[in-house]
Design an enzyme around this catalytic site. Structure first.
Site, PDB file in Angstrom:
ATOM      1  N   LYS A   1      20.477 -14.805  57.118  1.00 45.13           N
ATOM      2  CA  LYS A   1      19.192 -15.519  57.212  1.00 45.13           C
ATOM      3  C   LYS A   1      19.281 -16.593  58.298  1.00 45.13           C
ATOM      4  CE  LYS A   1      17.967 -13.461  53.238  1.00 45.13           C
ATOM      5  NZ  LYS A   1      16.935 -12.487  53.007  1.00 45.13           N
TER       6      LYS A   1
HETATM    7  C1  LIG Z   1      16.881 -12.173  51.443  1.00 45.67           C
HETATM    8  C2  LIG Z   1      15.595 -12.278  50.744  1.00 45.67           C
HETATM    9  C3  LIG Z   1      15.492 -12.710  49.394  1.00 45.67           C
HETATM   10  C4  LIG Z   1      16.682 -12.874  48.490  1.00 45.67           C
HETATM   11  O1  LIG Z   1      17.697 -13.663  48.901  1.00 45.67           O
HETATM   12  P1  LIG Z   1      19.201 -13.454  48.340  1.00 45.67           P
HETATM   13  O2  LIG Z   1      19.849 -14.764  48.665  1.00 45.67           O
HETATM   14  O3  LIG Z   1      19.788 -12.303  49.065  1.00 45.67           O
HETATM   15  O4  LIG Z   1      19.117 -13.234  46.877  1.00 45.67           O
HETATM   16  C5  LIG Z   1      14.246 -12.884  48.855  1.00 45.67           C
HETATM   17  N1  LIG Z   1      13.129 -12.639  49.559  1.00 45.67           N
HETATM   18  C6  LIG Z   1      13.170 -12.203  50.840  1.00 45.67           C
HETATM   19  C7  LIG Z   1      11.893 -11.965  51.560  1.00 45.67           C
HETATM   20  C8  LIG Z   1      14.405 -11.995  51.466  1.00 45.67           C
HETATM   21  O5  LIG Z   1      14.441 -11.548  52.727  1.00 45.67           O
END
Ligand SMILES: *Cc1c(COP(=O)(O)O)cnc(C)c1O
Length: 375
Positions: free
Chosen positions: A191
């Site tokens: 991210k």
């Molecule tokens: C990555 C993601 C999540 C979840 O995050 P994690 O830390 O992997 O549990 C939720 N919503 C969106 C849109 C994402 O891209």
């Protein structure tokens, strides 16, 4: 070549990150502690929220948001059709129904007009109670919050901003994570603000909600602490090492990387605008470019380009190949006649190219040349 070059970022921040990790090891405070506290204060101040509560990952952050919202059986949760399953998966775990809405053809975020149609369809049918709207800043690009807020107010729905992909983005001078009664983000490594494992955070301006979230994160603890359990909660906390890693990464993101991402995106846009549908960022908005996604003319052209990139060992991804309504797990969710025209079209044509703030112009030229060669 890397799709997201986390090693290049580590090389740039190694001294600070290594020193912080060592300090955590020396302190023997592994969960919570001063780094977690400092991170929560800095993130809250940056996005302009009163409270930031870190937790174990972005999916937990959403699950806890749904718990705070009291989502359960018989409730409808409205969600964009083009997202990652985490956006409503936890609501379904509590027995709620995901009601998917089409996306806009330009931002690829939830379409306000489809949202309102779906809310009215649920009300007209009279079986489910409209409860929550989850707006996802998809690919790092913020949603149309003026329109979404107006709809949530009109129908008295609680808004959750899923900012897992958009930490650092901007909508009309406000930061991602500043929208909705509750906003959530993820620190998954890929991210825009990622740690070296799992992590997440929840944001709100509401003091009572913040207390409730802090209680839920630690087994429903009460005023007497973690053995004074006053409700059913979860165990969802950020490790001190992850907070110590996130602090220098947060500084790099806000001081340099958001700008560097704009430079990379602009080079792609300039190269591709006459060949593909390039990403659209609305006026007064800043995308943090979690992904750089192009739309090919059709699936055949997309697949041809992907095959050529694979042949040339140029990393590429498809975010996402399948809209939510078409996933096997959501087959039974009601659709209310929505055709998901724009989500279907997007998923059929999209492909994503390497995007990160440490990309060298030379490397990017190689990617651009390979894509154009495939045409
Ligand atoms: C990555 C993601 C999540 C979840 O995050 P994690 O830390 O992997 O549990 C939720 N919503 C969106 C849109 C994402 O891209």
């Amino acid at each position: 070549m890397q799709f997201i070059d986390l090693k290049a970022q580590y090389r740039a921040l190694k001294a600070e990150i290594d020193a912080n990790i060592q300090a955590v090891l020396d302190s023997s405070v592994y969960i919570g502690g001063p780094y977690v506290k400092e991170l929560e204060q800095k993130l809250a101040a940056f996005v302009g929220r009163k409270h930031c509560i870190t937790c174990a990952n972005g999916t937990d952050a959403l699950q806890i948001a749904y718990m705070v919202a009291g989502v359960g059986a018989g409730d409808a949760v409205f969600c964009p059709d083009m997202t990652f399953i985490s956006s409503t998966e936890p609501a379904n775990m509590f027995g709620a129904t995901s009601v998917f809405c089409d996306i806009t053809p330009d931002t690829y975020c939830i379409s306000p007009s489809s949202l309102e149609r779906q809310i009215q369809a649920v009300l007209a049918e009279g079986k489910l109670t409209p409860k929550v709207v989850v707006a996802v800043d998809i690919l790092g690009n913020p949603c149309d919050y003026d329109a979404i807020n107006a709809i949530c107010e009109k129908y008295n729905l609680l808004l959750i901003e899923d900012a897992a992909q958009s930490f650092g983005a901007d909508y009309h001078g406000k930061k991602a994570c500043a929208f909705g009664k509750i906003a959530t983000t993820s620190f998954f490594p890929a991210k825009p603000l990622g740690c070296y494992g799992d992590g997440g955070a929840i944001f709100t301006d509401d003091d009572q909600m913040a207390d409730l979230i802090r209680s839920i994160c630690v087994h429903g603890k009460g005023p007497g602490g973690k053995y004074d359990n006053i409700r059913v909660g979860v165990n969802s906390r950020l490790d001190a090492i992850q907070a110590a890693i996130l602090l220098p990464k947060f500084h790099a993101l806000t001081e340099r990387e958001i700008d560097a991402r704009q430079t990379v995106a602009k080079r792609y846009n300039d190269a591709f605008a006459s060949h593909f549908t390039v990403p659209y960022v609305a006026e007064n908005c800043v995308s943090v470019w979690a992904q750089y996604a192009l739309l090919a003319a059709d699936t055949a052209q997309r697949d041809k380009i992907v095959a050529h990139l694979n042949e040339k060992s140029i990393p590429n991804m498809i975010y996402y190949p399948t809209p939510q309504h078409a996933l096997p797990v959501f087959r039974e969710e009601p659709r209310y006649g929505e055709t998901f025209q724009h989500a279907n079209d997007y998923c059929a044509r999209t492909f994503s190219l390497p995007m990160h703030p440490y990309m060298e112009p030379q490397e990017q030229e190689q990617i651009i040349a390979a894509v154009l060669e495939a045409l």
